[in-house]
Design a protein around this motif. Structure first.
Motif, short mmCIF file in Angstrom:
data_model
loop_
_atom_site.label_atom_id
_atom_site.label_comp_id
_atom_site.label_asym_id
_atom_site.label_seq_id
_atom_site.Cartn_x
_atom_site.Cartn_y
_atom_site.Cartn_z
N ALA A 192 0.83 -1.21 0.00
CA ALA A 192 0.00 0.00 0.00
C ALA A 192 0.86 1.26 0.00
O ALA A 192 0.46 2.30 -0.50
CB ALA A 192 -0.91 0.00 1.22
N ALA A 193 2.07 1.15 0.58
CA ALA A 193 2.95 2.33 0.66
C ALA A 193 4.36 1.89 1.01
O ALA A 193 4.56 0.84 1.64
CB ALA A 193 2.45 3.30 1.74
N PHE A 194 5.33 2.69 0.57
CA PHE A 194 6.72 2.50 1.00
C PHE A 194 7.26 3.83 1.49
O PHE A 194 7.11 4.86 0.82
CB PHE A 194 7.59 1.97 -0.14
N VAL A 195 7.86 3.82 2.68
CA VAL A 195 8.44 5.05 3.25
C VAL A 195 9.90 4.77 3.61
O VAL A 195 10.20 3.87 4.38
CB VAL A 195 7.67 5.51 4.51
N GLU A 196 10.80 5.54 3.01
CA GLU A 196 12.24 5.37 3.28
C GLU A 196 12.74 6.54 4.11
O GLU A 196 12.62 7.70 3.69
CB GLU A 196 13.02 5.30 1.95
N LEU A 197 13.30 6.24 5.27
CA LEU A 197 13.98 7.27 6.06
C LEU A 197 15.45 7.26 5.68
O LEU A 197 16.04 6.19 5.52
CB LEU A 197 13.79 6.99 7.55
N HIS A 198 16.05 8.43 5.53
CA HIS A 198 17.42 8.51 5.04
C HIS A 198 18.11 9.72 5.65
O HIS A 198 17.47 10.74 5.89
CB HIS A 198 17.41 8.65 3.50
N VAL A 199 19.42 9.60 5.90
CA VAL A 199 20.16 10.79 6.31
C VAL A 199 20.15 11.78 5.14
O VAL A 199 20.25 11.37 3.98
CB VAL A 199 21.61 10.41 6.72
N GLU A 200 19.96 13.06 5.44
CA GLU A 200 19.98 14.04 4.36
C GLU A 200 21.39 14.13 3.79
O GLU A 200 22.38 14.00 4.51
CB GLU A 200 19.54 15.44 4.83
N GLN A 201 21.49 14.32 2.47
CA GLN A 201 22.80 14.34 1.82
C GLN A 201 23.10 15.75 1.35
O GLN A 201 23.60 15.97 0.26
CB GLN A 201 22.83 13.29 0.71
N GLY A 202 22.76 16.69 2.20
CA GLY A 202 22.98 18.10 1.95
C GLY A 202 22.64 18.84 3.23
O GLY A 202 22.43 18.21 4.27
N ARG A 203 22.56 20.18 3.14
CA ARG A 203 22.37 20.97 4.35
C ARG A 203 21.02 21.70 4.39
O ARG A 203 20.86 22.69 5.10
CB ARG A 203 23.52 21.97 4.50
N GLY A 204 20.04 21.15 3.67
CA GLY A 204 18.73 21.79 3.63
C GLY A 204 18.09 21.90 5.00
O GLY A 204 17.56 22.95 5.38
N LEU A 205 18.14 20.82 5.79
CA LEU A 205 17.51 20.83 7.12
C LEU A 205 18.31 21.68 8.10
O LEU A 205 17.73 22.27 9.02
CB LEU A 205 17.34 19.40 7.64
N VAL A 206 19.62 21.75 7.91
CA VAL A 206 20.44 22.64 8.75
C VAL A 206 19.96 24.07 8.54
O VAL A 206 19.72 24.81 9.49
CB VAL A 206 21.94 22.50 8.40
N ASP A 207 19.78 24.45 7.27
CA ASP A 207 19.35 25.82 6.97
C ASP A 207 17.96 26.11 7.55
O ASP A 207 17.66 27.24 7.92
CB ASP A 207 19.33 26.05 5.45
N HIS A 208 17.10 25.07 7.62
CA HIS A 208 15.76 25.25 8.15
C HIS A 208 15.72 25.09 9.67
O HIS A 208 14.66 25.29 10.28
CB HIS A 208 14.78 24.25 7.53
N GLY A 209 16.82 24.66 10.28
CA GLY A 209 16.82 24.42 11.72
C GLY A 209 15.86 23.30 12.13
O GLY A 209 15.28 23.33 13.20
N ALA A 210 15.70 22.29 11.26
CA ALA A 210 14.74 21.21 11.53
C ALA A 210 15.46 19.87 11.60
O ALA A 210 16.31 19.59 10.76
CB ALA A 210 13.69 21.18 10.44
N PRO A 211 15.12 19.01 12.58
CA PRO A 211 15.78 17.71 12.66
C PRO A 211 15.30 16.72 11.61
O PRO A 211 16.04 15.83 11.21
CB PRO A 211 15.43 17.21 14.07
#
Ligand SMILES: [Zn+2]
Length: 416
Positions: A192-211
């Motif tokens: 019905a669905a596939f969800v992949e969790l992955h370490v970010e491979q860039g600094r997008g979340l750093v810039d947003h201050g979001a974990p």
């Protein structure tokens, strides 16, 4: 930290360290190339961790491992299984988190739900995809593409690694019959669905201050092989004006790729070069180089390649070279399922996490599955922004936040 988080945190750390002990490379980082002894050890580790959590493991026809958490009785509702997971293999001298984090997070999230006495209404699978990186045979997302019928294994079984071992022999060495490796459509239609969790491979979340973040799309991506042929000659006696030096064409090509990428807001990389004869005191006779290019839109990638090709041909004319530019692969843009993404975003918001949405320029198994199954990705912040390197990082607090988000997602999709 509340007291209720501690078992999850402990389980995460123990589980993650168990996998990180496999494939430590004396040259730095982690090396678990597909179908090697390290890969086999990681797959054994996965089976043991799944068994210890009461999950039973099977293997699909593409060599991917599935650990199942099943409803106690018959499923309470119609609809397929919910799968989460990522991959166990790495690039050579890679980081600890790429792939590993998603597999560990899946195992820990399922155990956390079971600990909270949440029960699944439909089957949940934690998947470890085979050979995602393509670090050995140059076939990235091998396991998911074969599973989905997007790659015919018969066409690549004779590919050899750097030691000359063919893919067929490597599969055999890992206990798979190459003749049996192929798509598994029933398994895919059962999802019905596939969800992949992955370490970010860039600094997008750093810039947003979001974990933690949600993927909006995967950029289109292509790989091309450039061959420039000139004339090998003596580095001392050959006058400059008499030379046909393919290295000069290569230099122009690399600079052109960079300039086109900058102008178009894309990325382009020449990370691999083979020079013949490869002698210090010889003008090269032939050089092969591989261009990897990615952009937000398919058309931008076309423009980048056109600019690159024009510059290469101009330089080849100037230096008396012949040019061959061959496409090795091209994957189109992937937009993740909007309804699934909205549902995950709402669930995360309800849990107090404001999900940042961001695109990625890296390929993933979730991108392959997205063609046949509603798919989504969760990213965990990477403070260095570095990946495919021992410098890849994620703070434990952020990993725990990622596992909690994944557990909430599994609960939302499979347990309500
Ligand atoms: Zn990965």
């Amino acid at each position: 930290m509340s007291g209720s988080e501690q078992p999850l945190r402990d389980d995460f750390q123990r589980c993650f360290e168990g996998l990180a002990a496999i494939g430590r490379d004396p040259a730095g980082g982690w090396t678990r190339l597909a179908w090697t002894g390290e890969d086999r050890a990681a797959r054994e580790w996965f089976r043991a961790e799944a068994r210890a959590r009461g999950l039973d493991v099977d293997q699909d026809r593409a060599g991917n491992l599935w650990a199942w958490w099943r409803p106690a009785g018959p499923p309470a509702e119609a609809g397929g299984a919910v799968a989460v997971g990522s991959h166990l293999d790495t690039v050579p001298n890679g980081g600890a988190y790429d792939g590993a984090l998603g597999v560990v997070a899946g195992l820990v999230a399922v155990a956390e739900l079971a600990r909270r006495q949440v029960t699944p209404r439909r089957p949940v699978a934690v998947v470890a995809f085979a050979d995602e990186e393509g670090g050995r045979f140059g076939l990235p997302t091998f396991g998911s593409r074969v599973l989905a019928g997007a790659l015919d294994p018969a066409t690549v079984l004779d590919r050899a690694d750097q030691a000359g071992t063919t893919l067929a022999d490597a599969l055999r060495g890992a206990g798979l019959d190459p003749a049996e490796v192929g798509p598994d459509p029933d398994r895919l239609t059962g999802l019905a669905a596939f969800v992949e969790l992955h370490v970010e491979q860039g600094r997008g979340l750093v810039d947003h201050g979001a974990p933690v973040g949600l993927a909006s799309a995967i950029w289109p991506h292509g790989r091309w092989r450039l061959t420039l042929t000139g004339e090998a000659n003596h580095a001392g006696t050959t006058r400059l004006r008499d030379r046909r030096d393919p290295m000069l064409g290569l230099a122009a090509a690399i600079l052109a790729a960079r300039a086109a990428a900058e102008e178009l807001g894309a990325v382009a990389t020449v990370g691999r070069v083979v020079v013949e004869p490869g002698a210090t005191n010889s003008v090269a006779g032939r050089v092969r180089a591989w261009l990897d290019a990615r952009a937000e839109r398919d058309q931008t990638l076309d423009w980048l390649l056109a600019a690159f090709q024009g510059a290469v041909e101009e330089a080849a004319g100037r230096h008396g070279l012949t040019v061959d530019l061959a496409r090795e692969s091209r994957s189109p843009a992937v937009a993740f399922d909007l309804r699934l993404r909205d549902r995950l975003a709402a669930r995360l918001r309800a849990g107090g996490v404001e999900p940042v949405e961001l695109p990625t320029a890296a390929g993933h198994d979730a991108g392959v599955l997205a063609a046949s199954v509603p798919a989504a990705m969760l990213f965990v912040r990477n403070p260095t922004g570095t990946s495919h390197s021992p410098a890849e990082r994620a703070e434990t607090d952020d990993c725990v936040a990622g596992v909690e988000a994944l557990a909430a997602v599994v609960e939302e999709l499979a347990c309500r």
